[in-house]
Structures are given as structure tokens and as C-alpha cells.
Design an enzyme around this catalytic site. Structure first.
Site, PDB file in Angstrom:
ATOM      1  N   TYR A 117      15.103-147.002 -24.107  1.00  0.00           N
ATOM      2  CA  TYR A 117      15.683-146.220 -25.203  1.00  0.00           C
ATOM      3  C   TYR A 117      16.316-147.169 -26.220  1.00  0.00           C
ATOM      4  O   TYR A 117      17.365-147.762 -25.978  1.00  0.00           O
ATOM      5  CB  TYR A 117      16.723-145.225 -24.691  1.00  0.00           C
ATOM      6  CG  TYR A 117      16.192-144.192 -23.713  1.00  0.00           C
ATOM      7  CD1 TYR A 117      14.822-143.926 -23.595  1.00  0.00           C
ATOM      8  CD2 TYR A 117      17.055-143.464 -22.905  1.00  0.00           C
ATOM      9  CE1 TYR A 117      14.346-142.979 -22.698  1.00  0.00           C
ATOM     10  CE2 TYR A 117      16.585-142.510 -22.001  1.00  0.00           C
ATOM     11  CZ  TYR A 117      15.228-142.276 -21.907  1.00  0.00           C
ATOM     12  OH  TYR A 117      14.761-141.335 -21.011  1.00  0.00           O
ATOM     13  N   SER A 137      14.495-132.911 -21.045  1.00  0.00           N
ATOM     14  CA  SER A 137      14.102-132.059 -22.177  1.00  0.00           C
ATOM     15  C   SER A 137      14.198-130.562 -21.824  1.00  0.00           C
ATOM     16  O   SER A 137      13.263-129.798 -22.096  1.00  0.00           O
ATOM     17  CB  SER A 137      12.699-132.417 -22.670  1.00  0.00           C
ATOM     18  OG  SER A 137      12.613-133.781 -23.006  1.00  0.00           O
ATOM     19  N   PRO A 138      15.323-130.121 -21.230  1.00  0.00           N
ATOM     20  CA  PRO A 138      15.433-128.706 -20.848  1.00  0.00           C
ATOM     21  C   PRO A 138      15.518-127.777 -22.052  1.00  0.00           C
ATOM     22  O   PRO A 138      15.331-126.568 -21.909  1.00  0.00           O
ATOM     23  CB  PRO A 138      16.731-128.655 -20.032  1.00  0.00           C
ATOM     24  CG  PRO A 138      17.553-129.800 -20.563  1.00  0.00           C
ATOM     25  CD  PRO A 138      16.559-130.876 -20.896  1.00  0.00           C
ATOM     26  N   LEU A 139      15.794-128.356 -23.224  1.00  0.00           N
ATOM     27  CA  LEU A 139      15.821-127.556 -24.461  1.00  0.00           C
ATOM     28  C   LEU A 139      14.517-127.711 -25.231  1.00  0.00           C
ATOM     29  O   LEU A 139      14.450-127.412 -26.425  1.00  0.00           O
ATOM     30  CB  LEU A 139      17.006-127.994 -25.338  1.00  0.00           C
ATOM     31  CG  LEU A 139      18.385-127.815 -24.693  1.00  0.00           C
ATOM     32  CD1 LEU A 139      19.468-128.493 -25.530  1.00  0.00           C
ATOM     33  CD2 LEU A 139      18.706-126.328 -24.519  1.00  0.00           C
ATOM     34  N   ARG A 171      13.125-130.359 -26.191  1.00  0.00           N
ATOM     35  CA  ARG A 171      13.402-131.376 -27.234  1.00  0.00           C
ATOM     36  C   ARG A 171      14.029-130.737 -28.462  1.00  0.00           C
ATOM     37  O   ARG A 171      13.852-131.200 -29.582  1.00  0.00           O
ATOM     38  CB  ARG A 171      12.128-132.158 -27.571  1.00  0.00           C
ATOM     39  CG  ARG A 171      11.576-132.889 -26.336  1.00  0.00           C
ATOM     40  CD  ARG A 171      10.421-133.786 -26.649  1.00  0.00           C
ATOM     41  NE  ARG A 171       9.850-134.378 -25.438  1.00  0.00           N
ATOM     42  CZ  ARG A 171      10.093-135.607 -25.005  1.00  0.00           C
ATOM     43  NH1 ARG A 171      10.916-136.384 -25.654  1.00  0.00           N
ATOM     44  NH2 ARG A 171       9.514-136.059 -23.901  1.00  0.00           N
ATOM     45  N   GLY A 172      14.771-129.651 -28.243  1.00  0.00           N
ATOM     46  CA  GLY A 172      15.496-128.989 -29.326  1.00  0.00           C
ATOM     47  C   GLY A 172      14.768-127.778 -29.879  1.00  0.00           C
ATOM     48  O   GLY A 172      15.380-126.898 -30.485  1.00  0.00           O
ATOM     49  N   PHE A 173      13.469-127.679 -29.632  1.00  0.00           N
ATOM     50  CA  PHE A 173      12.653-126.601 -30.224  1.00  0.00           C
ATOM     51  C   PHE A 173      13.101-125.222 -29.729  1.00  0.00           C
ATOM     52  O   PHE A 173      13.100-124.250 -30.482  1.00  0.00           O
ATOM     53  CB  PHE A 173      11.181-126.849 -29.874  1.00  0.00           C
ATOM     54  CG  PHE A 173      10.206-126.008 -30.653  1.00  0.00           C
ATOM     55  CD1 PHE A 173       9.802-126.389 -31.924  1.00  0.00           C
ATOM     56  CD2 PHE A 173       9.674-124.837 -30.119  1.00  0.00           C
ATOM     57  CE1 PHE A 173       8.894-125.619 -32.652  1.00  0.00           C
ATOM     58  CE2 PHE A 173       8.764-124.065 -30.828  1.00  0.00           C
ATOM     59  CZ  PHE A 173       8.374-124.458 -32.101  1.00  0.00           C
TER      60      PHE A 173
HETATM   61  N1  NAP Z   1      12.227-139.326 -17.772  1.00  0.00           N
HETATM   62  C1  NAP Z   1      11.642-139.163 -18.938  1.00  0.00           C
HETATM   63  O1  NAP Z   1      10.474-139.501 -19.116  1.00  0.00           O
HETATM   64  C2  NAP Z   1      12.419-138.577 -20.084  1.00  0.00           C
HETATM   65  C3  NAP Z   1      11.757-138.136 -21.245  1.00  0.00           C
HETATM   66  C4  NAP Z   1      12.528-137.568 -22.268  1.00  0.00           C
HETATM   67  C5  NAP Z   1      13.901-137.450 -22.128  1.00  0.00           C
HETATM   68  N2  NAP Z   1      14.522-137.902 -20.998  1.00  0.00           N
HETATM   69  C6  NAP Z   1      15.978-137.796 -20.812  1.00  0.00           C
HETATM   70  O2  NAP Z   1      16.332-136.419 -20.919  1.00  0.00           O
HETATM   71  C7  NAP Z   1      17.355-136.248 -21.886  1.00  0.00           C
HETATM   72  C8  NAP Z   1      17.236-134.884 -22.538  1.00  0.00           C
HETATM   73  O3  NAP Z   1      15.964-134.661 -23.070  1.00  0.00           O
HETATM   74  P1  NAP Z   1      15.689-134.615 -24.633  1.00  0.00           P
HETATM   75  O4  NAP Z   1      16.838-135.200 -25.348  1.00  0.00           O
HETATM   76  O5  NAP Z   1      14.328-135.169 -24.804  1.00  0.00           O
HETATM   77  O6  NAP Z   1      15.524-133.076 -24.985  1.00  0.00           O
HETATM   78  P2  NAP Z   1      16.450-131.765 -24.927  1.00  0.00           P
HETATM   79  O7  NAP Z   1      17.640-132.011 -24.139  1.00  0.00           O
HETATM   80  O8  NAP Z   1      15.515-130.682 -24.541  1.00  0.00           O
HETATM   81  O9  NAP Z   1      16.792-131.551 -26.474  1.00  0.00           O
HETATM   82  C9  NAP Z   1      17.537-132.466 -27.210  1.00  0.00           C
HETATM   83  C10 NAP Z   1      17.565-131.992 -28.623  1.00  0.00           C
HETATM   84  O10 NAP Z   1      18.234-130.735 -28.700  1.00  0.00           O
HETATM   85  C11 NAP Z   1      19.325-130.798 -29.606  1.00  0.00           C
HETATM   86  N3  NAP Z   1      20.412-129.984 -29.007  1.00  0.00           N
HETATM   87  C12 NAP Z   1      21.146-130.252 -27.914  1.00  0.00           C
HETATM   88  N4  NAP Z   1      22.002-129.241 -27.656  1.00  0.00           N
HETATM   89  C13 NAP Z   1      21.783-128.313 -28.619  1.00  0.00           C
HETATM   90  C14 NAP Z   1      22.350-127.058 -28.885  1.00  0.00           C
HETATM   91  N5  NAP Z   1      23.297-126.517 -28.112  1.00  0.00           N
HETATM   92  N6  NAP Z   1      21.908-126.374 -29.978  1.00  0.00           N
HETATM   93  C15 NAP Z   1      20.933-126.882 -30.778  1.00  0.00           C
HETATM   94  N7  NAP Z   1      20.354-128.076 -30.571  1.00  0.00           N
HETATM   95  C16 NAP Z   1      20.780-128.787 -29.486  1.00  0.00           C
HETATM   96  C17 NAP Z   1      19.654-132.255 -29.757  1.00  0.00           C
HETATM   97  O11 NAP Z   1      20.132-132.524 -31.036  1.00  0.00           O
HETATM   98  P3  NAP Z   1      21.591-133.178 -31.294  1.00  0.00           P
HETATM   99  O12 NAP Z   1      21.576-134.526 -30.661  1.00  0.00           O
HETATM  100  O13 NAP Z   1      21.635-133.206 -32.776  1.00  0.00           O
HETATM  101  O14 NAP Z   1      22.555-132.231 -30.671  1.00  0.00           O
HETATM  102  C18 NAP Z   1      18.287-132.920 -29.562  1.00  0.00           C
HETATM  103  O15 NAP Z   1      17.578-132.970 -30.776  1.00  0.00           O
HETATM  104  C19 NAP Z   1      17.165-137.439 -22.832  1.00  0.00           C
HETATM  105  O16 NAP Z   1      18.332-137.718 -23.575  1.00  0.00           O
HETATM  106  C20 NAP Z   1      16.798-138.531 -21.858  1.00  0.00           C
HETATM  107  O17 NAP Z   1      17.974-139.084 -21.276  1.00  0.00           O
HETATM  108  C21 NAP Z   1      13.792-138.457 -19.982  1.00  0.00           C
END
Ligand code: NAP
Length: 347
Positions: A71, A219-221, A223-225
Site C-alpha cells: 500500500y 472491501s465490505p462496502l 470499495r465505497g460503491f
Molecule cells: N487482502 C486484499 O487483497 C485487500 C484488497 C483490498 C482491500 N483490502 C483491505 O481492506 C480494507 C477495506 O477495503 P476497501 O478500502 O477496499 O473498501 P471498503 O471498505 O469497501 O470501502 C472503502 C471506501 O468506502 C468509503 N467509506 C467508508 N465508510 C463510508 C461510509 N460510512 N459512508 C460512505 N463511504 C464510506 C471510503 O471513503 P473515505 O476514505 O473517504 O471514507 C472508501 O472510499 C482496505 O483498507 C485494506 O486494508 C485488502
């Protein structure tokens, strides 16, 4: 081979229930924090706000903090290092190895699972983080050319050397998890799991439940979508990684944006947010499978924390769950541009 037991966090902040990852793994708040976006992939970051978000997360009961060596090509580990050191007895630090990058080519990626690479990667992560031990060390991606027993054997050597407390895997199949767990106990599997991405329910979720391995949905959200924060890749920064994900572009994005209507309807009826509905669904879906689950929603903003942590105890009713059930099967486009980068390709 033996597995060291980690000390329980001495002073666990109030606010979130706790769960243990794996039979002898770390005790953590049932929701963690994904730190990835603080360094890369999701557009520009305000570092001051990101650092304040780490503190606010801990105060809210979040103890599992998730990073990886790739990262920001090491930036994310360096960014969170001072925070981790300042709260070393409370923070459960998770990082990952296996994806090699090159400074001279931003698009270069190679998956490395060989023991020599693993031994050098852990030392580099420890140095960047400025800590003596990593609480949970994941293999980020699997290279099927390297025997899994060799890779997990090398990871077990890190436990024996005191550099790592517990082992994890990311993007593995159920069969791979079973094979690895037979070599050394695996505390956690980290895999994409959300209302839009349910391929994990094919095999690895069942294997984890059976083996008592904890599950860390990334990415439980979506990825924000799923929150409605954006409806198409065109709304995102030029260098945003999500611009390359098939489900957020063109006709796929339009079709998928229409799919989130039931999430928004439930949110409005319950007086909660779409993000909370999406997170609550992951917690409840895991319970159906008899699985310990600790989702790691990513955010760089303090304002999201109370909202996201509250979702861990939000209960959706049977009618709401039924309305959400068909969504994943209707999603247009894959979750990665190249699915060879995922475990799904090996199922
Ligand atoms: N093992 C793997 O291959 C892998 C792959 C991807 C990710 N990950 C890990 O998983 C973590 C989480 O996944 P992710 O960040 O990809 O996706 P996510 O948690 O599904 O979504 C993150 C996105 O949602 C937004 N968000 C968060 N809370 C919100 C809310 N309450 N309302 C509206 N928007 C919100 C964030 O924006 P803001 O920052 O602007 O709030 C960001 O753009 C990563 O940080 C990483 O540590 C691991």
C-alpha cells in the site's frame, strides 16, 4: 509447529464487542480499520485527518488495523507505524507480503511466495513499521507455482523467530486453507466479501468455519460503491484504482448503481445509512455460516467511524435479508480487472 499466543490487549477500549480470530489468535474489536486508502488507490488523502482517524478508531473500540507492504509501496506501513508504537499494547497490527512492486514501473506486480522473499519481506515491514513483532502476518496472494507447504513453512519460521505472532492468508480457496492450516494454524483469512461479492461463499467460508479460522472481509462496502458515495468510475480521481474495475465502468456501473436501491430503501426505513446496512449484512451473513467475522471497512475520515462501528450491532430482519439476497448474483462485471489475481480463478 508451535504458535505463540499473543497477549490480550491490556486496555481494550469500550464501544465494540470483541471476537477472537482463530482458536488461539488475537482478540479484537469485531470491526477493524482498513488503512489502505490512506496511502493509495482511492484518490487524494489528507494525512492529518488520516492520522486522526486512526486515533478515533481506537477510541471507538477498533483494535485490528490492516495494512500491507504494497500500500503506497511501503508508505502505509510507515504512516501507521508511529500510531501503532504509541498504542502497542492495544493495537493488533496486521500486514501482508507477496505482491512485489518496482519503483521504476508503477504497473509492475509479481506474486512472490518463495521462502527467501518471505524472510526479506518481513524484515522490511518490521523496519518500516518500527516494531519488533507483527501480530498478524498475511500472505496477500497465492503463487500456485510455489508449494503451499513451503510458503507456510517459511511463515511458521517467522513465528518461531518471534517476528510474527499469528498467520493469515488472503485470496485462497477452501482447499488451500485446509492445506495451509495442516502445516501451521491459520488465525485468519482475509477475502473480499460484501453484498456485491459473494464468491467466498463457494468454498473458503465453509472451510474457515469448520477449521475455526477467523474471517476478515475486505472491501465490505464494495470499495465505497454500496454506500452510494459514487455511481460511476468517471466521478473518481484520474489515478483512482477503481477506474479500472469492470463493475464501476460504463454500462456495468449504471446497472450496478440501480442494484443498490434496496440497500438505500432499507437504510431509509430504518433511519440508518446504506454503509451501515452493507456492514450489518456481512456480520449477519457470517453468523449464518457459523463464522467469526471481523470486517475491515476502509476510511480516511473520522466522520465515518461512529457510523461504521455502530453497524456491527445493527440487526437486519428476515424480510430485509431476503430483499438483499439476490443482489450479488445480479452484479455486472468482475471485482478485479484480472480475476487471475484472485482465489476465485482457482476454484
Ligand atoms: N487482502 C486484499 O487483497 C485487500 C484488497 C483490498 C482491500 N483490502 C483491505 O481492506 C480494507 C477495506 O477495503 P476497501 O478500502 O477496499 O473498501 P471498503 O471498505 O469497501 O470501502 C472503502 C471506501 O468506502 C468509503 N467509506 C467508508 N465508510 C463510508 C461510509 N460510512 N459512508 C460512505 N463511504 C464510506 C471510503 O471513503 P473515505 O476514505 O473517504 O471514507 C472508501 O472510499 C482496505 O483498507 C485494506 O486494508 C485488502
Amino acid at each position: 509447529m508451535t504458535q505463540s499466543t499473543s497477549p490480550l490487549p491490556a486496555d481494550l477500549p469500550a464501544g465494540l464487542p470483541t471476537a477472537r480470530l482463530g482458536t488461539d489468535g488475537p482478540l479484537v474489536g469485531v470491526q477493524g480499520l482498513g488503512c489502505m486508502g490512506m496511502s493509495e488507490f482511492y484518490g487524494p488523502t489528507d494525512t492529518t485527518e488520516a492520522l486522526a482517524t486512526l486515533e478515533a478508531a481506537l477510541a471507538a473500540g477498533v483494535t485490528l488495523f490492516d495494512t500491507a507492504d504494497i500500500y503506497g509501496s511501503g508508505h502505509n506501513e510507515e504512516l501507521i507505524g508511529p500510531f501503532v508504537r504509541a498504542h502497542r499494547d492495544q493495537v493488533v497490527l496486521a500486514t501482508k507480503f507477496a505482491i512485489e512492486r518496482r519503483a521504476d514501473d508503477p504497473h509492475y506486480r509479481a506474486i512472490r511466495n518463495d521462502p527467501g522473499y518471505i524472510h526479506s519481506a518481513v524484515d522490511a515491514s518490521l523496519r518500516r513499521l518500527g516494531v519488533e513483532v507483527i501480530d498478524l502476518y498475511y500472505m496477500h496472494r497465492r503463487d500456485p507455482q510455489v508449494p503451499l507447504a513451503e510458503s507456510v513453512g517459511a511463515m511458521a519460521e517467522l513465528v518461531q523467530a518471534g517476528k510474527v505472532r499469528h498467520l493469515g492468508l488472503s485470496e485462497v480457496t477452501g482447499a488451500e486453507l485446509r492445506e495451509a492450516h495442516a502445516v501451521h494454524p491459520i488465525a485468519a483469512v482475509q477475502q473480499e466479501w460484501s453484498l456485491f461479492s459473494r464468491d467466498v461463499e463457494q468454498s473458503v467460508v465453509g472451510a474457515a468455519a469448520e477449521l475455526g479460522v477467523g474471517f476478515v472481509p475486505y472491501s465490505p462496502l464494495g470499495r465505497g460503491f454500496l454506500t452510494g458515495a459514487f455511481a460511476s468510475a468517471t466521478e473518481l480521481a484520474e489515478d483512482d484504482f477503481r477506474r479500472h474495475q469492470p463493475r464501476f465502468s460504463g454500462d456495468n456501473a449504471a446497472a450496478n448503481a440501480a442494484l443498490i436501491a434496496p440497500i438505500q430503501r432499507i437504510a431509509a426505513e430504518r433511519g440508518v445509512t446504506a454503509a451501515q446496512v452493507a456492514l450489518a449484512w456481512v456480520h449477519q451473513r457470517a453468523a449464518v455460516h457459523g463464522l467469526t467475522v471481523v470486517p475491515i471497512p476502509g476510511t480516511r475520515k473520522r466522520s465515518r467511524l461512529a457510523e461504521n462501528t455502530a453497524a456491527a450491532t445493527l440487526l437486519l430482519d428476515a424480510a430485509e435479508l431476503a430483499a438483499l439476497e439476490p443482489l450479488a448474483a445480479e452484479v455486472a462485471g468482475t471485482r478485479y480487472p484480472d480475476m487471475a489475481f484472485t482465489a476465485t480463478a482457482r476454484e
